[in-house]
Enzyme design. Structure first.
Site, PDB file in Angstrom:
ATOM      1  CB  VAL A 231      -0.277   4.681 -10.924  1.00  0.00           C
ATOM      2  CG1 VAL A 231       0.035   3.355 -11.607  1.00  0.00           C
ATOM      3  CG2 VAL A 231       0.977   5.545 -10.861  1.00  0.00           C
ATOM      4  CD  GLU A 232      -4.109   0.712  -9.427  1.00  0.00           C
ATOM      5  OE1 GLU A 232      -4.931   0.190 -10.204  1.00  0.00           O
ATOM      6  OE2 GLU A 232      -3.103   0.117  -9.018  1.00  0.00           O
ATOM      7  CB  THR A 233      -8.538   5.230 -12.172  1.00  0.00           C
ATOM      8  OG1 THR A 233      -8.507   6.077 -11.001  1.00  0.00           O
ATOM      9  CG2 THR A 233      -8.801   3.796 -11.749  1.00  0.00           C
TER      10      THR A 233
ATOM     11  CE1 TYR B 289       0.220   0.406  -9.641  1.00  0.00           C
ATOM     12  CE2 TYR B 289       1.192   0.044  -7.487  1.00  0.00           C
ATOM     13  CZ  TYR B 289       0.150   0.501  -8.265  1.00  0.00           C
ATOM     14  OH  TYR B 289      -0.952   1.063  -7.668  1.00  0.00           O
TER      15      TYR B 289
ATOM     16  CB  ILE C 201      -1.853   4.682  -5.176  1.00  0.00           C
ATOM     17  CG1 ILE C 201      -0.537   4.091  -4.659  1.00  0.00           C
ATOM     18  CG2 ILE C 201      -2.902   3.584  -5.375  1.00  0.00           C
ATOM     19  CD1 ILE C 201      -0.652   3.307  -3.377  1.00  0.00           C
TER      20      ILE C 201
END
Length: 342
Positions: free
Chosen positions: A132-134, A319, A129
């Protein structure tokens, strides 16, 4: 003396020119948010309900203006691309993110293990997570969160109610953590820090996982790890249970099966009765997930409760599947490294 006078005149004319340019820019600049009657009402409302000083708030609003780039980015493209799982997947499940995910896990293994014990969420899911996010904290956003949220709250009618709520949550968050709201950076939508929490989610789910007495999702990797794990746990993560399983269909599915959405609704056994081929536990509740790529056969999966929990972070099956597949790839690469040491 003549040279001195010439120098003085040059300085005078340069200053006059600069003053004229600045005046022109000031005239062209959009009004600040403090000039908007809706913002004045908002500040007065927060004074009544949340104990803010309306004059102080309006002083802060006077230092920000509507951000055209934020409005440009939040709008769907005029000619949207056809949905493509293959294209989407390649952005997140690739060698760079897998290798960096392994490195991130190795560097923060003790914190990740502690989060797994506390909240029951596997290390690889937390890592994926954040990846994927940052990309493990590398890309947390350069927009002023206060300005971005104000822009969306007062200049984007389509979702104004949501963003006004998040703006209020942000101001509460800043007050609670003694932050200057004008200095906090994040995404164009107002998401903050390594795990990209919206302010409301940060206030509800984030934790002080490094024990320093405050929650810092931008500066503390420990807080980011613990907060991702707690978010998933609070949304119903089931330790030790599956996330998704591949499935095959003999033909096209009934459209109603997909229209039912991603909330698990039928036991796998009933999906088999409908012709879905899978090795998953027949008792487990699942939803049928279609991953579409133009020009290719649609990829089908069964998504279980934990798959649905991941979509609470971002409500997209693409996602959630990217998180799942990146997590699996990172876990396998970690195992390969451990085996190579033996």
């Amino acid at each position: 003396m003549e040279t001195y006078l010439k120098s003085c005149w040059k300085t005078f004319f340069a200053a006059a020119l600069l003053s004229a340019v600045l005046s022109t820019h000031a005239a062209d600049a959009p009004p600040t948010f403090a000039d908007d009657p809706a913002v004045v009402d908002f500040a007065r409302d927060l004074e009544q309900r949340q104990g803010f000083d309306a004059a102080e708030l309006l002083g802060q609003f006077a230092r920000i203006r509507p951000n055209a780039r934020v409005l440009q980015l939040i709008e769907p493209p005029a000619t949207p691309q056809q949905r493509s799982w293959e294209r989407y997947r390649s952005r997140f499940v690739n060698e760079r993110r897998i290798n960096n995910g392994v490195r991130f896990w190795q560097e923060h293994s003790a914190t990740l293990a502690r989060a797994r014990v506390f909240y029951g969420v596997p290390e690889e899911i937390i890592v994926a997570i954040i990846g994927v996010e940052t990309e493990y904290g590398r890309n947390t956003g350069g927009f002023g969160v206060f300005e971005a949220l104000a822009t969306l709250a007062f200049q984007y009618p389509r979702r104004a109610e949501f963003f006004r709520t998040e703006l209020e949550q942000f101001l509460l968050l800043a007050r609670e953590n003694h932050l200057d709201p004008l200095t906090v950076k994040g995404s164009y939508a107002g998401a903050i820090g390594v795990p990209q929490f919206m302010p409301g989610s940060q206030r509800r789910f984030a934790v002080d996982f490094d024990g320093d007495g405050r929650v810092d999702l931008s500066g503390s990797i420990d807080d980011a790890i613990g907060s991702v794990a707690r978010f998933l746990e609070q949304h119903g993560w089931q330790p030790g249970q599956p996330i998704a399983a591949p499935a095959r269909l003999p033909g096209d599915p009934d459209p109603a099966w997909l229209e039912a959405g991603i909330l698990p609704s039928l036991p796998v056994g009933q999906w088999r009765e409908r012709g879905v081929i899978t090795a998953a536990d027949p008792q487990a509740a699942a939803a049928l997930i279609d991953l579409v790529s133009p020009g290719q056969a649609t990829e089908y999966w069964l998504g279980f409760d934990n798959f649905y929990v991941i979509t609470r972070y971002n409500r997209s099956s693409f996602y959630a599947m990217s998180v799942f597949q990146l997590a699996e790839a990172i876990r396998e690469r970690m195992a390969e490294g451990e085996n190579a040491k033996q």
